[in-house]
Write a protein that holds these residues in place. Structure first.
Motif, PDB file in Angstrom:
ATOM      1  N   THR A  61       0.832  -1.205   0.000  1.00 19.31           N
ATOM      2  CA  THR A  61       0.000   0.000   0.000  1.00 19.31           C
ATOM      3  C   THR A  61       0.866   1.255   0.000  1.00 19.31           C
ATOM      4  OG1 THR A  61      -1.673  -1.200   1.257  1.00 19.31           O
ATOM      5  CG2 THR A  61      -1.894   1.178   1.167  1.00 19.31           C
ATOM      6  N   THR A  62       1.922   1.250   0.787  1.00 22.23           N
ATOM      7  CA  THR A  62       2.794   2.425   0.868  1.00 22.23           C
ATOM      8  C   THR A  62       3.809   2.480  -0.263  1.00 22.23           C
ATOM      9  OG1 THR A  62       4.358   1.257   2.305  1.00 22.23           O
ATOM     10  CG2 THR A  62       2.609   2.547   3.382  1.00 22.23           C
ATOM     11  N   ALA A  63       3.906   1.428  -1.067  1.00 25.56           N
ATOM     12  CA  ALA A  63       4.919   1.379  -2.124  1.00 25.56           C
ATOM     13  C   ALA A  63       4.730   2.464  -3.173  1.00 25.56           C
ATOM     14  CB  ALA A  63       4.918   0.008  -2.792  1.00 25.56           C
ATOM     15  N   THR A  64       3.501   2.947  -3.337  1.00 25.01           N
ATOM     16  CA  THR A  64       3.239   3.981  -4.339  1.00 25.01           C
ATOM     17  C   THR A  64       2.813   5.304  -3.699  1.00 25.01           C
ATOM     18  OG1 THR A  64       0.966   3.192  -4.563  1.00 25.01           O
ATOM     19  CG2 THR A  64       2.602   2.306  -6.111  1.00 25.01           C
ATOM     20  N   ASP A  65       3.051   5.463  -2.430  1.00 23.42           N
ATOM     21  CA  ASP A  65       2.660   6.673  -1.696  1.00 23.42           C
ATOM     22  C   ASP A  65       3.725   7.763  -1.886  1.00 23.42           C
ATOM     23  OD1 ASP A  65       1.569   8.543  -0.026  1.00 23.42           O
ATOM     24  OD2 ASP A  65       1.868   7.395   1.821  1.00 23.42           O
ATOM     25  N   SER A  66       3.653   8.447  -3.015  1.00 17.33           N
ATOM     26  CA  SER A  66       4.643   9.484  -3.328  1.00 17.33           C
ATOM     27  C   SER A  66       4.518  10.698  -2.424  1.00 17.33           C
ATOM     28  CB  SER A  66       4.508   9.927  -4.783  1.00 17.33           C
ATOM     29  OG  SER A  66       4.842   8.873  -5.649  1.00 17.33           O
ATOM     30  N   ALA A  67       3.313  10.989  -1.925  1.00 16.85           N
ATOM     31  CA  ALA A  67       3.117  12.177  -1.093  1.00 16.85           C
ATOM     32  C   ALA A  67       3.869  12.057   0.233  1.00 16.85           C
ATOM     33  CB  ALA A  67       1.633  12.405  -0.845  1.00 16.85           C
ATOM     34  N   THR A  68       3.726  10.921   0.897  1.00 14.15           N
ATOM     35  CA  THR A  68       4.440  10.736   2.162  1.00 14.15           C
ATOM     36  C   THR A  68       5.926  10.546   1.918  1.00 14.15           C
ATOM     37  OG1 THR A  68       2.439   9.712   3.039  1.00 14.15           O
ATOM     38  CG2 THR A  68       4.445   9.468   4.336  1.00 14.15           C
ATOM     39  N   ALA A  69       6.287   9.878   0.827  1.00 14.23           N
ATOM     40  CA  ALA A  69       7.709   9.733   0.471  1.00 14.23           C
ATOM     41  C   ALA A  69       8.325  11.108   0.242  1.00 14.23           C
ATOM     42  CB  ALA A  69       7.849   8.866  -0.764  1.00 14.23           C
ATOM     43  N   CYS A  70       7.538  12.017  -0.336  1.00 14.97           N
ATOM     44  CA  CYS A  70       8.005  13.387  -0.545  1.00 14.97           C
ATOM     45  C   CYS A  70       8.270  14.071   0.785  1.00 14.97           C
ATOM     46  CB  CYS A  70       6.976  14.173  -1.350  1.00 14.97           C
ATOM     47  SG  CYS A  70       7.366  15.914  -1.499  1.00 14.97           S
ATOM     48  N   ALA A 101       7.393   7.456  -6.272  1.00 19.00           N
ATOM     49  CA  ALA A 101       7.471   6.123  -5.673  1.00 19.00           C
ATOM     50  C   ALA A 101       6.641   5.181  -6.526  1.00 19.00           C
ATOM     51  CB  ALA A 101       6.969   6.152  -4.237  1.00 19.00           C
ATOM     52  N   THR A 102       7.241   4.073  -6.950  1.00 20.86           N
ATOM     53  CA  THR A 102       6.544   3.112  -7.791  1.00 20.86           C
ATOM     54  C   THR A 102       6.788   1.700  -7.272  1.00 20.86           C
ATOM     55  OG1 THR A 102       8.427   3.042  -9.304  1.00 20.86           O
ATOM     56  CG2 THR A 102       6.638   4.514  -9.886  1.00 20.86           C
ATOM     57  N   LEU A 103       5.857   0.830  -7.563  1.00 17.43           N
ATOM     58  CA  LEU A 103       5.970  -0.582  -7.210  1.00 17.43           C
ATOM     59  C   LEU A 103       6.580  -1.302  -8.404  1.00 17.43           C
ATOM     60  CD1 LEU A 103       5.266  -2.750  -5.073  1.00 17.43           C
ATOM     61  CD2 LEU A 103       3.075  -3.036  -6.237  1.00 17.43           C
ATOM     62  N   GLY A 109      12.883 -11.168  -8.145  1.00 20.25           N
ATOM     63  CA  GLY A 109      11.537 -11.565  -8.534  1.00 20.25           C
ATOM     64  C   GLY A 109      10.466 -11.150  -7.548  1.00 20.25           C
ATOM     65  N   ASN A 110      10.840 -10.637  -6.405  1.00 17.18           N
ATOM     66  CA  ASN A 110       9.875 -10.176  -5.403  1.00 17.18           C
ATOM     67  C   ASN A 110       9.511  -8.723  -5.671  1.00 17.18           C
ATOM     68  OD1 ASN A 110       9.840 -12.621  -3.955  1.00 17.18           O
ATOM     69  ND2 ASN A 110      11.721 -12.045  -2.890  1.00 17.18           N
ATOM     70  N   GLN A 111       8.382  -8.306  -5.077  1.00 23.46           N
ATOM     71  CA  GLN A 111       7.970  -6.918  -5.235  1.00 23.46           C
ATOM     72  C   GLN A 111       8.902  -6.003  -4.451  1.00 23.46           C
ATOM     73  OE1 GLN A 111       3.831  -6.826  -4.056  1.00 23.46           O
ATOM     74  NE2 GLN A 111       3.206  -6.767  -6.214  1.00 23.46           N
ATOM     75  N   ALA A 112       9.144  -4.843  -5.038  1.00 25.01           N
ATOM     76  CA  ALA A 112      10.022  -3.859  -4.403  1.00 25.01           C
ATOM     77  C   ALA A 112       9.457  -2.469  -4.666  1.00 25.01           C
ATOM     78  CB  ALA A 112      11.448  -3.969  -4.958  1.00 25.01           C
ATOM     79  N   SER A 113       9.934  -1.537  -3.894  1.00 24.25           N
ATOM     80  CA  SER A 113       9.552  -0.136  -4.067  1.00 24.25           C
ATOM     81  C   SER A 113      10.749   0.615  -4.641  1.00 24.25           C
ATOM     82  CB  SER A 113       9.156   0.462  -2.720  1.00 24.25           C
ATOM     83  OG  SER A 113       8.932   1.833  -2.862  1.00 24.25           O
ATOM     84  N   LEU A 114      10.490   1.393  -5.664  1.00 28.10           N
ATOM     85  CA  LEU A 114      11.534   2.207  -6.292  1.00 28.10           C
ATOM     86  C   LEU A 114      11.194   3.679  -6.073  1.00 28.10           C
ATOM     87  CD1 LEU A 114      14.059   2.479  -8.147  1.00 28.10           C
ATOM     88  CD2 LEU A 114      12.459   2.537 -10.064  1.00 28.10           C
ATOM     89  N   VAL A 115      12.090   4.391  -5.421  1.00 30.38           N
ATOM     90  CA  VAL A 115      11.897   5.815  -5.160  1.00 30.38           C
ATOM     91  C   VAL A 115      12.963   6.583  -5.921  1.00 30.38           C
ATOM     92  CG1 VAL A 115      11.914   7.618  -3.417  1.00 30.38           C
ATOM     93  CG2 VAL A 115      10.885   5.431  -2.900  1.00 30.38           C
ATOM     94  N   THR A 116      12.524   7.594  -6.665  1.00 33.15           N
ATOM     95  CA  THR A 116      13.445   8.459  -7.400  1.00 33.15           C
ATOM     96  C   THR A 116      13.272   9.886  -6.891  1.00 33.15           C
ATOM     97  OG1 THR A 116      13.274   7.051  -9.344  1.00 33.15           O
ATOM     98  CG2 THR A 116      14.150   9.269  -9.676  1.00 33.15           C
ATOM     99  N   VAL A 117      14.377  10.489  -6.487  1.00 33.31           N
ATOM    100  CA  VAL A 117      14.376  11.863  -5.993  1.00 33.31           C
ATOM    101  C   VAL A 117      15.198  12.703  -6.963  1.00 33.31           C
ATOM    102  CG1 VAL A 117      15.009  13.402  -4.103  1.00 33.31           C
ATOM    103  CG2 VAL A 117      14.160  11.112  -3.600  1.00 33.31           C
ATOM    104  N   THR A 118      14.605  13.783  -7.446  1.00 31.37           N
ATOM    105  CA  THR A 118      15.278  14.712  -8.354  1.00 31.37           C
ATOM    106  C   THR A 118      15.339  16.074  -7.683  1.00 31.37           C
ATOM    107  OG1 THR A 118      14.365  13.523 -10.243  1.00 31.37           O
ATOM    108  CG2 THR A 118      15.254  15.714 -10.666  1.00 31.37           C
ATOM    109  N   SER A 140      18.101   7.290  -7.334  1.00 33.71           N
ATOM    110  CA  SER A 140      17.035   6.289  -7.193  1.00 33.71           C
ATOM    111  C   SER A 140      17.472   5.238  -6.185  1.00 33.71           C
ATOM    112  CB  SER A 140      16.743   5.611  -8.524  1.00 33.71           C
ATOM    113  OG  SER A 140      16.215   6.548  -9.435  1.00 33.71           O
ATOM    114  N   PHE A 141      16.510   4.708  -5.469  1.00 32.19           N
ATOM    115  CA  PHE A 141      16.800   3.684  -4.479  1.00 32.19           C
ATOM    116  C   PHE A 141      15.678   2.670  -4.525  1.00 32.19           C
ATOM    117  CE2 PHE A 141      17.782   1.805  -0.396  1.00 32.19           C
ATOM    118  CZ  PHE A 141      19.167   1.902  -0.359  1.00 32.19           C
ATOM    119  N   GLU A 142      16.037   1.392  -4.650  1.00 34.11           N
ATOM    120  CA  GLU A 142      15.061   0.304  -4.717  1.00 34.11           C
ATOM    121  C   GLU A 142      15.220  -0.557  -3.472  1.00 34.11           C
ATOM    122  OE1 GLU A 142      14.525  -3.583  -7.449  1.00 34.11           O
ATOM    123  OE2 GLU A 142      14.720  -1.688  -8.523  1.00 34.11           O
TER     124      GLU A 142
END
Length: 147
Positions: A61-70, A101-103, A109-118, A140-142
């Motif tokens: 659920t939090t894997a795509t939460d770009s607002a809180t990641a921001c 933030a993207t899933l 092969g497992n799910q991961a979260s990828l966060v890119t900060v510019t 970027s950090f996965e």
């Protein structure tokens, strides 16, 4: 008396040499200052991506939460120039910081979260045809999902 005659024409040599070299010393100082700030921005951007990825990797659920990641990323970047204070309404839209933030599927092969900060640095000492003035730090950090 003979020694004074030999040095009579050399009194201003050091001042002339300093005047010729002063622009180069100034240019080197500005270049070192710019590179130091750029390296600091890269390190801060990497830390921001790591902290935000740590949050987003909590679950799917939090894997795509770009607002809180921001919000987490802005807390790490708050000491950099050109970074506004975080406000819940705007987040990272329209600022010099962009966080996504993207899933994704990780290398195992497992799910991961990828966060890119510019982060876009402000123009410091732009020298035409030599230093562009604007630098962009992208990190970027996965991280594998914990649950």
């Amino acid at each position: 008396m003979a020694s004074l005659r030999g040095h009579k024409g050399r009194k201003g040599n050091s001042i002339v040499e300093f005047v010729f070299l002063a622009p180069w010393y100034l240019f080197l100082f500005i270049g070192f200052f710019d590179m130091g700030l750029y390296n600091y921005a890269l390190i801060s951007t990497q830390a921001a991506a790591r902290v935000a990825a740590s949050y987003t990797s909590t679950n799917s659920t939090t894997a795509t939460d770009s607002a809180t990641a921001c919000r987490y990323a802005m807390a790490q970047l708050r000491d950099l120039p050109n970074v506004p204070a975080y406000s819940p309404g705007t987040g990272c839209t329209g600022t010099s910081v962009t966080v996504t933030a993207t899933l994704v599927t990780g290398p195992d092969g497992n799910q991961a979260s990828l966060v890119t900060v510019t982060y876009v640095l402000p123009a410091l000492s732009g020298i035409p045809n030599l230093l562009p003035g604007h630098y962009t730090a992208v990190q970027s950090f996965e991280m594998k999902l914990q649950s």
